[in-house]
Design a protein around this motif. Structure first.
Motif, PDB file in Angstrom:
ATOM      1  N   THR A  32       0.700  -1.724  -0.075  1.00 30.64           N
ATOM      2  CA  THR A  32      -0.076   0.213   0.255  1.00 30.64           C
ATOM      3  C   THR A  32       0.876   1.357  -0.267  1.00 30.64           C
ATOM      4  O   THR A  32       0.714   2.545  -0.644  1.00 30.64           O
ATOM      5  N   GLU A  33       1.995   1.113   0.498  1.00 36.43           N
ATOM      6  CA  GLU A  33       3.017   2.091   0.590  1.00 36.43           C
ATOM      7  C   GLU A  33       3.223   2.603  -0.649  1.00 36.43           C
ATOM      8  O   GLU A  33       3.603   4.011  -0.829  1.00 36.43           O
ATOM      9  N   LYS A  34       3.768   1.730  -1.238  1.00 36.08           N
ATOM     10  CA  LYS A  34       4.475   1.260  -2.990  1.00 36.08           C
ATOM     11  C   LYS A  34       3.230   2.157  -3.635  1.00 36.08           C
ATOM     12  O   LYS A  34       3.578   2.984  -4.151  1.00 36.08           O
ATOM     13  N   THR A  35       2.105   1.356  -3.451  1.00 37.07           N
ATOM     14  CA  THR A  35       0.976   2.283  -4.133  1.00 37.07           C
ATOM     15  C   THR A  35       1.148   3.570  -4.056  1.00 37.07           C
ATOM     16  O   THR A  35       0.598   4.788  -5.001  1.00 37.07           O
ATOM     17  N   ASN A  36       0.626   4.201  -2.941  1.00 35.95           N
ATOM     18  CA  ASN A  36       0.730   5.282  -2.825  1.00 35.95           C
ATOM     19  C   ASN A  36       2.054   5.965  -2.969  1.00 35.95           C
ATOM     20  O   ASN A  36       1.742   7.303  -3.469  1.00 35.95           O
ATOM     21  N   GLU A  37       2.508   5.629  -2.955  1.00 34.39           N
ATOM     22  CA  GLU A  37       4.331   6.489  -3.808  1.00 34.39           C
ATOM     23  C   GLU A  37       3.854   6.662  -4.934  1.00 34.39           C
ATOM     24  O   GLU A  37       4.336   7.892  -5.399  1.00 34.39           O
ATOM     25  N   LEU A  38       3.830   5.701  -5.270  1.00 37.96           N
ATOM     26  CA  LEU A  38       3.452   5.570  -7.037  1.00 37.96           C
ATOM     27  C   LEU A  38       2.265   6.659  -7.504  1.00 37.96           C
ATOM     28  O   LEU A  38       2.809   7.459  -8.235  1.00 37.96           O
ATOM     29  N   LYS A  39       1.205   6.675  -6.752  1.00 40.37           N
ATOM     30  CA  LYS A  39      -0.121   7.385  -6.554  1.00 40.37           C
ATOM     31  C   LYS A  39       0.421   8.672  -6.857  1.00 40.37           C
ATOM     32  O   LYS A  39       0.650   9.630  -7.125  1.00 40.37           O
ATOM     33  N   ALA A  40       1.633   9.488  -6.476  1.00 39.92           N
ATOM     34  CA  ALA A  40       1.959  10.514  -5.684  1.00 39.92           C
ATOM     35  C   ALA A  40       2.956  11.486  -6.702  1.00 39.92           C
ATOM     36  O   ALA A  40       2.739  12.231  -6.880  1.00 39.92           O
ATOM     37  N   SER A  41       3.590  10.669  -7.050  1.00 38.49           N
ATOM     38  CA  SER A  41       4.541  10.110  -8.256  1.00 38.49           C
ATOM     39  C   SER A  41       3.646  10.735  -9.716  1.00 38.49           C
ATOM     40  O   SER A  41       3.642  11.644  -9.912  1.00 38.49           O
ATOM     41  N   CYS A  42       2.688   9.810  -9.848  1.00 39.68           N
ATOM     42  CA  CYS A  42       2.280   9.937 -11.034  1.00 39.68           C
ATOM     43  C   CYS A  42       1.062  11.886 -11.047  1.00 39.68           C
ATOM     44  O   CYS A  42       1.683  12.161 -11.769  1.00 39.68           O
ATOM     45  N   GLU A  43       1.132  11.570  -9.870  1.00 43.03           N
ATOM     46  CA  GLU A  43       0.221  13.352  -9.763  1.00 43.03           C
ATOM     47  C   GLU A  43       0.869  14.483 -10.114  1.00 43.03           C
ATOM     48  O   GLU A  43       0.488  15.261 -10.052  1.00 43.03           O
ATOM     49  N   ALA A  44       2.718  14.152  -9.091  1.00 45.33           N
ATOM     50  CA  ALA A  44       2.962  15.367  -9.564  1.00 45.33           C
ATOM     51  C   ALA A  44       3.430  15.380 -11.057  1.00 45.33           C
ATOM     52  O   ALA A  44       3.636  16.842 -11.797  1.00 45.33           O
ATOM     53  N   ASP A  45       3.862  14.443 -11.813  1.00 48.62           N
ATOM     54  CA  ASP A  45       3.807  14.356 -13.009  1.00 48.62           C
ATOM     55  C   ASP A  45       3.001  15.328 -13.453  1.00 48.62           C
ATOM     56  O   ASP A  45       3.034  15.784 -14.278  1.00 48.62           O
ATOM     57  N   LEU A  46       1.654  14.539 -13.527  1.00 50.20           N
ATOM     58  CA  LEU A  46       0.254  15.236 -13.537  1.00 50.20           C
ATOM     59  C   LEU A  46       0.608  16.233 -13.876  1.00 50.20           C
ATOM     60  O   LEU A  46       0.003  17.875 -14.568  1.00 50.20           O
ATOM     61  N   ALA A  47       1.096  17.247 -12.557  1.00 56.71           N
ATOM     62  CA  ALA A  47       0.522  18.289 -12.410  1.00 56.71           C
ATOM     63  C   ALA A  47       1.441  19.417 -13.148  1.00 56.71           C
ATOM     64  O   ALA A  47       0.796  20.435 -13.121  1.00 56.71           O
ATOM     65  N   GLU A  48       2.742  18.739 -13.398  1.00 60.12           N
ATOM     66  CA  GLU A  48       3.778  19.059 -14.449  1.00 60.12           C
ATOM     67  C   GLU A  48       3.521  19.526 -15.405  1.00 60.12           C
ATOM     68  O   GLU A  48       3.390  20.937 -16.410  1.00 60.12           O
ATOM     69  N   ILE A  49       2.936  18.505 -16.148  1.00 63.15           N
ATOM     70  CA  ILE A  49       2.860  18.775 -17.474  1.00 63.15           C
ATOM     71  C   ILE A  49       1.552  19.004 -18.059  1.00 63.15           C
ATOM     72  O   ILE A  49       1.216  19.977 -19.064  1.00 63.15           O
ATOM     73  N   LEU A  50       0.562  18.842 -17.449  1.00 59.26           N
ATOM     74  CA  LEU A  50      -0.860  19.497 -17.573  1.00 59.26           C
ATOM     75  C   LEU A  50      -1.074  20.845 -17.476  1.00 59.26           C
ATOM     76  O   LEU A  50      -1.665  20.810 -18.852  1.00 59.26           O
ATOM     77  N   PRO A  51      -0.730  21.737 -17.097  1.00 63.49           N
ATOM     78  CA  PRO A  51      -0.635  23.242 -17.539  1.00 63.49           C
ATOM     79  C   PRO A  51       0.225  23.145 -19.175  1.00 63.49           C
ATOM     80  O   PRO A  51      -0.365  24.333 -19.845  1.00 63.49           O
ATOM     81  N   ALA A  52       1.089  22.998 -19.134  1.00 70.48           N
ATOM     82  CA  ALA A  52       1.746  22.693 -20.187  1.00 70.48           C
ATOM     83  C   ALA A  52       0.997  22.448 -21.473  1.00 70.48           C
ATOM     84  O   ALA A  52       0.420  22.693 -22.583  1.00 70.48           O
ATOM     85  N   ILE A  53       0.159  21.199 -21.789  1.00 63.31           N
ATOM     86  CA  ILE A  53      -0.746  20.681 -22.651  1.00 63.31           C
ATOM     87  C   ILE A  53      -1.861  21.494 -22.770  1.00 63.31           C
ATOM     88  O   ILE A  53      -2.491  22.246 -23.681  1.00 63.31           O
ATOM     89  N   GLU A  54      -2.502  22.007 -21.455  1.00 59.74           N
ATOM     90  CA  GLU A  54      -2.961  23.273 -21.828  1.00 59.74           C
ATOM     91  C   GLU A  54      -3.002  24.042 -22.807  1.00 59.74           C
ATOM     92  O   GLU A  54      -3.775  25.282 -23.541  1.00 59.74           O
ATOM     93  N   GLY A  55      -2.054  24.677 -22.172  1.00 56.97           N
ATOM     94  CA  GLY A  55      -1.240  26.256 -22.971  1.00 56.97           C
ATOM     95  C   GLY A  55      -1.114  25.669 -24.447  1.00 56.97           C
ATOM     96  O   GLY A  55      -1.619  26.737 -25.392  1.00 56.97           O
ATOM     97  N   ALA A  56      -0.824  24.676 -24.641  1.00 52.54           N
ATOM     98  CA  ALA A  56      -0.432  24.215 -25.870  1.00 52.54           C
ATOM     99  C   ALA A  56      -1.971  24.419 -26.995  1.00 52.54           C
ATOM    100  O   ALA A  56      -1.663  24.620 -28.017  1.00 52.54           O
ATOM    101  N   LEU A  57      -3.162  23.812 -25.661  1.00 49.30           N
ATOM    102  CA  LEU A  57      -4.311  23.739 -26.681  1.00 49.30           C
ATOM    103  C   LEU A  57      -4.910  24.877 -27.142  1.00 49.30           C
ATOM    104  O   LEU A  57      -5.039  25.066 -28.000  1.00 49.30           O
ATOM    105  N   ALA A  58      -5.093  26.244 -26.446  1.00 50.54           N
ATOM    106  CA  ALA A  58      -4.584  27.384 -26.067  1.00 50.54           C
ATOM    107  C   ALA A  58      -4.302  27.849 -27.173  1.00 50.54           C
ATOM    108  O   ALA A  58      -4.811  28.330 -28.140  1.00 50.54           O
ATOM    109  N   ALA A  59      -3.091  27.629 -27.257  1.00 50.58           N
ATOM    110  CA  ALA A  59      -2.193  28.174 -28.482  1.00 50.58           C
ATOM    111  C   ALA A  59      -2.228  27.327 -29.863  1.00 50.58           C
ATOM    112  O   ALA A  59      -2.786  28.475 -30.718  1.00 50.58           O
ATOM    113  N   LEU A  60      -3.314  26.626 -29.817  1.00 48.30           N
ATOM    114  CA  LEU A  60      -3.201  25.624 -30.667  1.00 48.30           C
ATOM    115  C   LEU A  60      -4.808  25.746 -31.906  1.00 48.30           C
ATOM    116  O   LEU A  60      -4.969  26.163 -32.823  1.00 48.30           O
ATOM    117  N   LYS A  61      -5.667  26.665 -30.847  1.00 47.81           N
ATOM    118  CA  LYS A  61      -6.742  26.730 -30.955  1.00 47.81           C
ATOM    119  C   LYS A  61      -6.942  28.051 -32.383  1.00 47.81           C
ATOM    120  O   LYS A  61      -7.758  28.546 -33.050  1.00 47.81           O
TER     121      LYS A  61
END
Length: 166
Positions: A32-61
């Motif tokens: 469970t601890e390993k799974t929670n660490e992986l979840k936190a890592s994935c959420e951190a990755d998404l938090a880092e990348i999603l704003p860039a993707i959203e900005g890219a979509l706005a520019a693309l449009k």
């Protein structure tokens, strides 16, 4: 006396079962601890990348076919334009060409020719708009992560080089 023997045996059996349960509980807690660490890592990755993707979509449009034509016409694009197209190639899982490095020592990845093929695709803009940002493969996230810290990958820098690349 038979009752005492039965109780002793059942007590011993219960003790063994209790030890097995405790060992299983320890294993499950570690998992469970390993799974929670992986979840936190994935959420951190998404938090880092999603704003860039959203900005890219706005520019693309905001782009037109003329903007894409401008990029296709570049024989030697500015660094920011190349970096943006490299990132798009990585996101679209387009492989680079191997070319001789500038110093002539070995081969390096070059995404410009594959970028030209992407830019020539009549469905290029629609493919970018329809990109499934909710199901990005881990290797693509790993490949794109390094681009987020490149100074030439910032919209304010790229905008000065080409509107289409923002």
């Amino acid at each position: 006396e038979e009752l005492i023997v039965v109780l002793d045996k059942e007590s011993a059996d219960a003790s063994v079962t209790k030890e097995k349960c405790a060992a299983e509980e320890t294993r499950v807690e570690a998992e469970t601890e390993k799974t929670n660490e992986l979840k936190a890592s994935c959420e951190a990755d998404l938090a880092e990348i999603l704003p860039a993707i959203e900005g890219a979509l706005a520019a693309l449009k905001s782009l037109s076919k003329g903007d894409i034509t401008e990029m296709k016409s570049m024989k030697t694009p500015p660094k920011g334009v190349k970096v943006v197209m490299e990132a798009i190639c990585i996101m679209m899982d387009v492989k680079p060409e191997k070319v001789t490095s500038e110093d002539g020592k070995g081969k390096v990845n070059d995404y410009w020719k594959p970028s030209m093929k992407l830019l020539g695709d009549p469905q290029f803009m629609q493919k970018l708009l329809d990109y499934d940002k909710d199901n990005i493969a881990p290797q693509i996230i790993t490949g794109i992560r390094g681009y987020l810290n490149i100074p030439d990958f910032q919209p304010s820098v790229i905008e000065k080089q080409s509107k289409a690349a923002t």
